[in-house]
Structure formats: C-alpha cells, structure tokens
Design a protein around this motif. Structure first.
Motif, PDB file in Angstrom:
ATOM      1  N   TRP A   1       0.978  -1.267  -0.197  1.00  0.00           N
ATOM      2  CA  TRP A   1      -0.086  -0.108   0.127  1.00  0.00           C
ATOM      3  C   TRP A   1       0.849   1.704  -0.122  1.00  0.00           C
ATOM      4  N   GLY A   2       1.174   1.063   0.553  1.00  0.00           N
ATOM      5  CA  GLY A   2       2.346   2.454   0.786  1.00  0.00           C
ATOM      6  C   GLY A   2       3.017   2.667   2.595  1.00  0.00           C
ATOM      7  N   ASN A   3       4.564   2.214   2.243  1.00  0.00           N
ATOM      8  CA  ASN A   3       4.880   2.971   3.711  1.00  0.00           C
ATOM      9  C   ASN A   3       4.619   3.863   5.013  1.00  0.00           C
ATOM     10  N   GLU A   4       5.254   3.964   6.306  1.00  0.00           N
ATOM     11  CA  GLU A   4       5.254   5.479   6.811  1.00  0.00           C
ATOM     12  C   GLU A   4       5.880   6.182   5.442  1.00  0.00           C
ATOM     13  N   ILE A   5       5.542   7.965   5.990  1.00  0.00           N
ATOM     14  CA  ILE A   5       5.684   9.083   5.323  1.00  0.00           C
ATOM     15  C   ILE A   5       6.575   9.763   6.041  1.00  0.00           C
ATOM     16  N   LEU A   6       7.614  10.089   5.407  1.00  0.00           N
ATOM     17  CA  LEU A   6       8.500  11.177   6.416  1.00  0.00           C
ATOM     18  C   LEU A   6       8.386  12.229   5.134  1.00  0.00           C
ATOM     19  N   LEU A   7       8.328  13.504   5.172  1.00  0.00           N
ATOM     20  CA  LEU A   7       8.528  14.377   4.132  1.00  0.00           C
ATOM     21  C   LEU A   7       9.008  16.015   4.621  1.00  0.00           C
ATOM     22  N   TYR A   8      10.274  16.084   3.633  1.00  0.00           N
ATOM     23  CA  TYR A   8      11.855  16.936   3.857  1.00  0.00           C
ATOM     24  C   TYR A   8      11.377  18.068   2.730  1.00  0.00           C
ATOM     25  N   GLY A   9      11.034  19.006   2.688  1.00  0.00           N
ATOM     26  CA  GLY A   9      10.912  19.714   1.564  1.00  0.00           C
ATOM     27  C   GLY A   9       9.904  20.889   2.031  1.00  0.00           C
ATOM     28  N   PRO A  10       9.776  22.519   0.905  1.00  0.00           N
ATOM     29  CA  PRO A  10      10.784  22.439  -0.079  1.00  0.00           C
ATOM     30  C   PRO A  10      12.443  22.169   0.594  1.00  0.00           C
ATOM     31  N   VAL A  11      13.079  22.374  -0.677  1.00  0.00           N
ATOM     32  CA  VAL A  11      13.987  23.236  -0.175  1.00  0.00           C
ATOM     33  C   VAL A  11      15.022  24.106  -1.349  1.00  0.00           C
ATOM     34  N   LEU A  12      15.482  25.388  -1.659  1.00  0.00           N
ATOM     35  CA  LEU A  12      15.913  25.850  -2.311  1.00  0.00           C
ATOM     36  C   LEU A  12      17.461  25.291  -2.662  1.00  0.00           C
ATOM     37  N   LYS A  13      17.392  24.321  -3.886  1.00  0.00           N
ATOM     38  CA  LYS A  13      19.124  24.132  -3.591  1.00  0.00           C
ATOM     39  C   LYS A  13      19.571  24.609  -5.326  1.00  0.00           C
ATOM     40  N   ILE A  14      20.606  25.522  -4.512  1.00  0.00           N
ATOM     41  CA  ILE A  14      21.423  26.412  -5.709  1.00  0.00           C
ATOM     42  C   ILE A  14      23.269  26.297  -6.020  1.00  0.00           C
ATOM     43  N   PRO A  15      23.569  25.399  -6.413  1.00  0.00           N
ATOM     44  CA  PRO A  15      25.161  25.820  -7.093  1.00  0.00           C
ATOM     45  C   PRO A  15      25.980  26.791  -7.146  1.00  0.00           C
ATOM     46  N   TYR A  16      27.386  26.384  -6.435  1.00  0.00           N
ATOM     47  CA  TYR A  16      27.901  28.189  -6.523  1.00  0.00           C
ATOM     48  C   TYR A  16      29.779  27.316  -6.854  1.00  0.00           C
ATOM     49  N   GLN A  17      30.692  28.485  -7.207  1.00  0.00           N
ATOM     50  CA  GLN A  17      31.935  28.122  -7.531  1.00  0.00           C
ATOM     51  C   GLN A  17      32.765  28.292  -5.849  1.00  0.00           C
ATOM     52  N   ILE A  18      33.232  27.991  -5.827  1.00  0.00           N
ATOM     53  CA  ILE A  18      34.924  27.453  -5.223  1.00  0.00           C
ATOM     54  C   ILE A  18      35.884  27.995  -5.892  1.00  0.00           C
TER      55      ILE A  18
ATOM     56  N   GLU B   1       0.324   4.013   8.850  1.00  0.00           N
ATOM     57  CA  GLU B   1       1.035   3.873   9.854  1.00  0.00           C
ATOM     58  C   GLU B   1       1.273   5.292  10.865  1.00  0.00           C
ATOM     59  N   GLN B   2       2.148   5.375  10.275  1.00  0.00           N
ATOM     60  CA  GLN B   2       2.818   7.166  10.300  1.00  0.00           C
ATOM     61  C   GLN B   2       3.230   8.330   9.344  1.00  0.00           C
ATOM     62  N   LEU B   3       2.956   9.531   9.819  1.00  0.00           N
ATOM     63  CA  LEU B   3       3.349  10.719   8.366  1.00  0.00           C
ATOM     64  C   LEU B   3       3.257  11.726   9.926  1.00  0.00           C
ATOM     65  N   ARG B   4       4.956  12.058   9.032  1.00  0.00           N
ATOM     66  CA  ARG B   4       5.573  12.911  10.238  1.00  0.00           C
ATOM     67  C   ARG B   4       6.644  14.235   8.901  1.00  0.00           C
ATOM     68  N   PHE B   5       6.813  15.413   9.551  1.00  0.00           N
ATOM     69  CA  PHE B   5       6.841  16.332   8.283  1.00  0.00           C
ATOM     70  C   PHE B   5       8.431  16.795   9.609  1.00  0.00           C
ATOM     71  N   ILE B   6       9.602  17.473   8.944  1.00  0.00           N
ATOM     72  CA  ILE B   6      10.238  18.033   9.463  1.00  0.00           C
ATOM     73  C   ILE B   6      10.416  19.285   9.095  1.00  0.00           C
ATOM     74  N   PRO B   7      10.628  20.395  10.328  1.00  0.00           N
ATOM     75  CA  PRO B   7       9.932  21.482   9.970  1.00  0.00           C
ATOM     76  C   PRO B   7      10.795  22.516   9.580  1.00  0.00           C
ATOM     77  N   VAL B   8      11.034  22.032   8.316  1.00  0.00           N
ATOM     78  CA  VAL B   8      12.170  23.311   7.648  1.00  0.00           C
ATOM     79  C   VAL B   8      12.159  24.852   7.476  1.00  0.00           C
ATOM     80  N   GLY B   9      10.763  25.015   8.358  1.00  0.00           N
ATOM     81  CA  GLY B   9      10.534  26.563   7.030  1.00  0.00           C
ATOM     82  C   GLY B   9      11.622  27.245   8.642  1.00  0.00           C
ATOM     83  N   ARG B  10      10.717  28.958   7.932  1.00  0.00           N
ATOM     84  CA  ARG B  10      10.973  29.891   9.398  1.00  0.00           C
ATOM     85  C   ARG B  10      10.264  29.996  10.944  1.00  0.00           C
ATOM     86  N   GLU B  11       9.124  29.211   9.652  1.00  0.00           N
ATOM     87  CA  GLU B  11       7.880  29.273  10.982  1.00  0.00           C
ATOM     88  C   GLU B  11       7.086  27.808  10.042  1.00  0.00           C
TER      89      GLU B  11
END
Length: 451
Positions: free
Chosen positions: A59-76, A227-237
């Motif tokens: 059916w589908g295992n437990e869910i952990l959602l993480y994002g959205p996250v802005l990904k920007i490449p840069y040069q070193i 069974e589970q639905l979880r989130f990671i609080p990546v927002g400033r709020e």
C-alpha cells in the motif's frame, strides 16, 4: 521391620512437608508448558508483524516529508601554483569546484487531510491511509555573503527545488510545484541518503528565483501511507494542520500539537503544530550538503486500538501466579479437611490452567480480547470446579474453588487493562491474598501432632 515400613509409609502419606514439596515440584514442571505457550504467543505476534509489514509495503510505508528546499549551485575557486623550470617562475591555475547551497523556506504551511482505513489479510489487519496535502509557503532571498561567496560565483540559472520523502511508491498524483505563476514537475533523483528519496525540479526560470523579492510556492500531494505521517519543520515558521477520521492517534516526535486546539473524538482527530526556527536545532541554510535532521521530525502515528497479542502475553506472565495460588487453595483444603489429593490430580488441574492461555490466544485472533478472556476463563473455571467436586466430594468446596478462580482471573484482567496503576493495584491485591492465606493457614497442624 514390617511395622517400621508401615509407619514410614504412613508418614509419607500424611506429612505436610512432603505434600508441599510435591506441589512445588509440580509447579516447576508446569513451567515447561507455560514457556511453550509464551513462545507460541510471540510466534503469532511476529507473524502478525510480518503480514502487517507486507500489507504496508504494497500500500505504502510510513511517510516522512522533508522540504521544499531551494538548491543553488555555486563556485569555489582554488588557486594552484606550479613551478615552471623554463620561466623560472610560478604559474597560477584557477581550479573551480561546484558545490551546492540549500536554503529552507521562510514560511511553510501544510494542511493534511488523512483518510484512514484498515486492510486485512487472513486474521491480521493494518491501518493504512491516504493523505491529501496542500503545501504552501515562500522562499526569501538567499544570503551567500555569510560564506564569503561572491554574487558572480552563484549559478542562479542552475537553481532547483528539492523535496525529500521516504515513500515515493505511495504517491498518487503527478507532482507539480508552483513558484509564483510557473509550474515545475518533480522528478525522482538519486539520493545518497538511504532513508529518504529525492524529488527535484528542472532548472528554475529567472521569474521563479527569489533574487529581488520573496517567491511563494504551493504543491498538492495525494499519497498512500501506513502507520505514521511525519514532517521536518524546515520553515523559519512551520505550521501543520491535520484532520483525520482515525480515532486512535499517537502524537510523536520532537514537537507535540497545540493542546488548546487538539481534538480527539470517536469520529477522528484534529491537530495543529507551530514550530519556529528558534525551537529547532538546525539553521536555515546549509552549504556543501544537507545534514541529517530526521531526528527533528514530528507528526502522528495511527494506532490499532487493541493489540490482542500484547494483552495475551501480559496475561501469560501471570500464569505462574495463577497456578501457584490455585495449587495453594487445593493444598489448604487438603490439609485442613484431611482429604487426599493424588499428584496426578494436581497435574490435571495445572494442565487445565495452562489451557486457559491457548484458548485465550486462539479465540482472541477471531474475536475481541474481552470475549476471548470471558470464554476461556468460564471454560477453565467450570472444568476445574466440576473436577474438584469429583475429587473433594463436597459441593461446598466446589463453590469455594469456583469463586476463588473467578476472583483471581477477574483480578488479573483488571491489572492487564490498567497501565498507570497496574503496579499499585497488583501490589494491593497480592497483599490481600497473602493476608488471607496467613489467616487460613493458622488452623493447619504443621507438626502433624493430630496424626
């Protein structure tokens, strides 16, 4: 010589010490079938876990959602100096390395509507759900200066947005992330994190980049999970709102929902979370790679209200107590009333007591634990009571034994149902039982002076 043998045989027959040793040995012998019954309960419990896991995987295992996250490449830039023997001087070579910066949203709002149900296979069942989630928020202008990265080294034209999830298999709709007026499909990417999978957009358009102003986003997700639905609080709020028709939630993780707005009824539950950046243990931006922040997740676990195997296992732990107290009752009756009870009869009574647990586990797989306990308890009490009438030749003793067993099984059932007060009630009950036995045992002629 013949007289001595007779008196020794009479002593063996009437000695209270020998009777006590015999009863103790029989109790130890009955520990063997009790251990097998405990193993059977664990085996059936493991089988349940295997079937539930198989249902959840399909059916589908437990869910952990993480994002959205802005990904920007840069040069070193790394300057490499090389000595040139011809020119007798150093030559410099600019070696450019591409790395990525990750910026979390300024605001993140998640509204989740969880439609739950139970799926069964054979006699086992698991709780599964379909979560319809609307994710909104905004990205603010990234700051690279804190890492001494020049604006000219930021590759804005290769910026993307990523979302990490533990369950891609359960997604039920095509995911399109909207940044202002632009839409971007999310595509699976290889992830070095073995726990979560990565979804990523194509390169963002200039109009979707938060260079001069904040950019809002929204995303709709329909996903099957279990069974589970979880989130990671990546927002400033981070604000999360959940509504579900499941009546037995367990809120877990680093953050609990607002107690003033939380509602749990027989028709389901409602819960809201608000997590600020200051409440977290991680920053708002990362350079190089994303960290492991799964430990900051929070959410809900949908529980099956009754775990029959767990209750059966708890009941079996009191098997020693039931056998010992029942044998003690028969021993006291035998000693006080001078009625002979053969060791084989003790053994039959003990085996009848152990049958209670096999009846309990087998019936509870097809009915509720209460019904199984009642049926098994009544059957065993009736069996031992009728048998005691045959060996004790007294209706009065039969009623006493039936009442004692019924009281004992009721006492154990109450302890099993209790959680916070199980130790207190159990201790008080055992104290009262000990006191009763002490009062009754005063009448026993321990030295056999009457013989």
């Amino acid at each position: 010589m013949e007289k001595q043998k007779k008196s020794f045989g009479q002593w063996l027959k009437t000695s209270i010490t020998i009777r006590m040793l015999m009863v103790g040995i029989l109790i130890l012998v009955l520990l063997i079938p009790l251990s097998y019954i405990k193993s059977l309960i664990k085996e059936r419990s493991y089988r349940q876990e295997e079937v539930v896991s198989e249902i959840n995987q399909k059916w589908g295992n437990e869910i952990l959602l993480y994002g959205p996250v802005l990904k920007i490449p840069y040069q070193i830039h790394n300057l490499k100096k090389t000595w040139d023997d011809k020119t007798k001087s150093y030559t410099e070579e600019d070696i450019i390395t591409i790395k990525h910066a990750f910026f979390f949203p300024n605001t993140l709002d998640i509204n989740a509507n969880i439609e739950s149900e139970t799926l069964g296979r054979s006699i086992y069942e698991s709780v599964v759900y379909t979560a319809n989630m609307k994710i909104t928020g905004s990205f603010t202008t990234p700051v690279f200066e804190i890492q001494d990265i020049k604006k000219t080294d930021v590759l804005w034209n290769k910026a993307t947005v990523i979302i990490n999830s533990t369950n891609l298999k359960g997604i039920r709709n095509n995911l399109e992330l909207k940044l202002e007026e632009d839409s971007y499909p999310l595509i699976s990417r290889y992830s070095q994190n073995s726990y979560t999978n990565t979804l990523e957009t194509k390169f963002l358009k200039e109009s979707s980049l938060p260079v001069e102003k904040d950019i809002s986003f929204n995303l709709d997700i329909a996903i099957n999970g279990s069974e589970q639905l979880r989130f990671i609080p990546v927002g400033r709020e981070t604000n999360v709102s959940m509504v579900s028709n499941w009546a037995s939630p367990s809120f877990n993780g680093n953050y609990l929902p607002n107690t003033k707005t939380k509602e749990i009824t027989k028709d389901g539950f409602k819960a809201n979370w608000k997590v600020l950046q200051i409440n977290r243990e991680f920053e708002q931006e990362f350079f190089g790679e994303l960290p492991q922040i799964d430990s900051s997740a929070f959410g809900v676990k949908l529980l099956i209200p009754v775990d029959e195997y767990q209750k059966s296992e708890r009941a079996a732990k009191y098997g020693y107590l039931v056998i010992a107290l029942t044998f003690l009752v028969f021993f006291l009756i035998q000693t006080i009333s001078k009625i002979d009870i053969h060791p084989f009869q003790y053994l039959m009574i003990g085996l009848a007591l152990t049958m209670f647990y096999t009846l309990l586990i087998s019936i509870s797989e097809h009915s509720s634990f209460l019904h199984a306990y009642l049926i098994a308890g009544i059957a065993v009490v009736l069996l031992i009571s009728v048998y005691s009438k045959a060996i004790l030749k007294s209706f009065k003793f039969m009623i006493f034994i039936a009442a004692s067993l019924a009281t004992l099984y009721t006492f154990i059932f109450v302890i099993i149902q209790l959680e916070n007060y199980a130790l207190l009630v159990g201790s008080i009950g055992l104290f009262l039982i000990l006191g009763t036995i002490m009062m009754i045992s005063r009448k026993i002629d321990w030295k056999n002076e009457g013989n």
